[in-house]
Design a protein around this motif. Sequence first.
Motif, PDB file in Angstrom:
ATOM      1  N   GLY A 128       9.626   9.434  -1.266  1.00 51.00           N
ATOM      2  CA  GLY A 128       9.944  10.362  -2.345  1.00 51.00           C
ATOM      3  C   GLY A 128       9.076  10.240  -3.579  1.00 51.00           C
ATOM      4  N   GLN A 129       8.120   9.312  -3.583  1.00 46.85           N
ATOM      5  CA  GLN A 129       7.256   9.102  -4.740  1.00 46.85           C
ATOM      6  C   GLN A 129       5.811   9.466  -4.390  1.00 46.85           C
ATOM      7  N   THR A 130       5.110  10.077  -5.348  1.00 44.29           N
ATOM      8  CA  THR A 130       3.698  10.392  -5.152  1.00 44.29           C
ATOM      9  C   THR A 130       2.857   9.137  -5.351  1.00 44.29           C
ATOM     10  N   VAL A 131       2.055   8.807  -4.344  1.00 42.24           N
ATOM     11  CA  VAL A 131       1.168   7.647  -4.400  1.00 42.24           C
ATOM     12  C   VAL A 131      -0.267   8.153  -4.297  1.00 42.24           C
ATOM     13  N   SER A 132      -1.121   7.742  -5.224  1.00 42.66           N
ATOM     14  CA  SER A 132      -2.507   8.211  -5.261  1.00 42.66           C
ATOM     15  C   SER A 132      -3.465   7.030  -5.247  1.00 42.66           C
ATOM     16  N   LEU A 133      -4.595   7.229  -4.594  1.00 41.54           N
ATOM     17  CA  LEU A 133      -5.655   6.225  -4.645  1.00 41.54           C
ATOM     18  C   LEU A 133      -6.166   6.119  -6.077  1.00 41.54           C
ATOM     19  N   ALA A 134      -6.477   4.903  -6.521  1.00 42.21           N
ATOM     20  CA  ALA A 134      -6.891   4.697  -7.910  1.00 42.21           C
ATOM     21  C   ALA A 134      -8.067   3.729  -7.972  1.00 42.21           C
ATOM     22  N   LYS A 135      -8.700   3.718  -9.112  1.00 45.59           N
ATOM     23  CA  LYS A 135      -9.784   2.783  -9.371  1.00 45.59           C
ATOM     24  C   LYS A 135      -9.282   1.352  -9.179  1.00 45.59           C
ATOM     25  N   GLY A 136     -10.082   0.554  -8.465  1.00 49.35           N
ATOM     26  CA  GLY A 136      -9.695  -0.820  -8.202  1.00 49.35           C
ATOM     27  C   GLY A 136      -9.058  -1.032  -6.850  1.00 49.35           C
ATOM     28  N   ASP A 137      -8.593   0.045  -6.187  1.00 48.62           N
ATOM     29  CA  ASP A 137      -7.990  -0.090  -4.859  1.00 48.62           C
ATOM     30  C   ASP A 137      -9.056  -0.438  -3.822  1.00 48.62           C
ATOM     31  N   LEU A 138      -8.625  -1.019  -2.710  1.00 50.86           N
ATOM     32  CA  LEU A 138      -9.525  -1.415  -1.635  1.00 50.86           C
ATOM     33  C   LEU A 138      -9.418  -0.426  -0.476  1.00 50.86           C
TER      34      LEU A 138
END
Length: 409
Positions: free
Chosen positions: A270-280
């Motif tokens: 139910g939550q929006t998850v987005s790729l972000a700076k620092g992710d692998l």
Amino acid sequence: MSIIPQIFKDNLKTISVPRTDWATNDQSQSLPSSLDIIGTRQYADVYIKLTDENGYEVAGNYASVSYQESINGMAQPVKMVQIPGSLYLIGEEMLIEDTTEDSFFTYDIHIVGTVTPNISTYTPPGICDAKISTISINKKESTAGAHDGQITISASSTHLPLQYSLDGSTYQSSSTFSQLAGGAYTAYIEDATGCTDILAFNLGITNSLLTDDPTVALNDGNSSRWNAAFNPVVFTYQRKDFEVTSITPNPATLNITVTINGVLSTIINGQTVSLAKGDLVYLNAGPYNNVYQVLLINANGTLVLNQPYLNSTGINISGFMNIDKLRPYYKVKTRITYQSKLTSLTEAITCTHRPNNKGLVRADLSSFLQSLLRAKDDSDFTQTNFRDDNLSASYTVSYAEEWDGQTNQ
């Protein structure tokens, strides 16, 4: 009916600003901590939206609306626009607020006066700026004939709302199209003034998740799936979250900029998850085969990674990228369907296998399949041609990807 103008902000995005002496290209340094953050910058798409007294959107029919912007508290000249539809775009990804000390910035906007209806004296301008920017392949067709592909059209225009189509005749308000077969398509858009744009694209068919199994190719062109009782029976799968379509050098850092077919956000619990700076992310394309860190996500959705560009690479690289953040707790479930020797009923068992750091999954079914055999001989030794079913078994294998409650058959 009254037409009520209001300011509408969409796609709000807040970015933390690190100290300028924090070197993102130094792979030996860790990501900035909260003590390294000196402020935030907030961006948004800014529109004028027209509604009626009940809050429903209405078309302006080129009604005139005046508005005034304020930058750092200083009022700017009043501007007037004519709005054909229900939305008018002031600007995309506009900087709304910057709280850093060196570049403090505020932006505000408000409507001036009321709407002036068009009384047929206004002639629409000849400017047509409807534009399709990208086609995102959310999902390829899983196999020929499955009709389960999905794409999203990203487009813009000064005169909203937009309508979308894949055949040029049937339009819809949603930019996403589902239940598609693989093949060549043309995307169409039309804005509130009738201005259009088109863009051709190709929707592929997913390569098989299964990369190896116990099947043996025979000289006559047939395949044998017979296995001796104590030979290993292993099915091997390769996880491939997103297709890589190009790799180019980033002009500023000369690190690789990767373009993928896919959306860099998803809904998890139910939550929006987005790729972000620092992710692998794990990249497997040409000479790039490793886990890399995201240094920058560009506005067009391309990723800059902490890997120098190799001059001999070339941009036409095929490969894939796996992103744990968007597909957490990834696994492959293998279901074995068989006939029980004890009950003569069809039964099934499901096994769960996790990938290694390169997305390779090995499902070793040997032990369970051996348990289907019975160490029993029903032969009375009087028949010259006898098949003892106790020492043989048949089975069917099916498999599916799954991550955090979502299954991709």
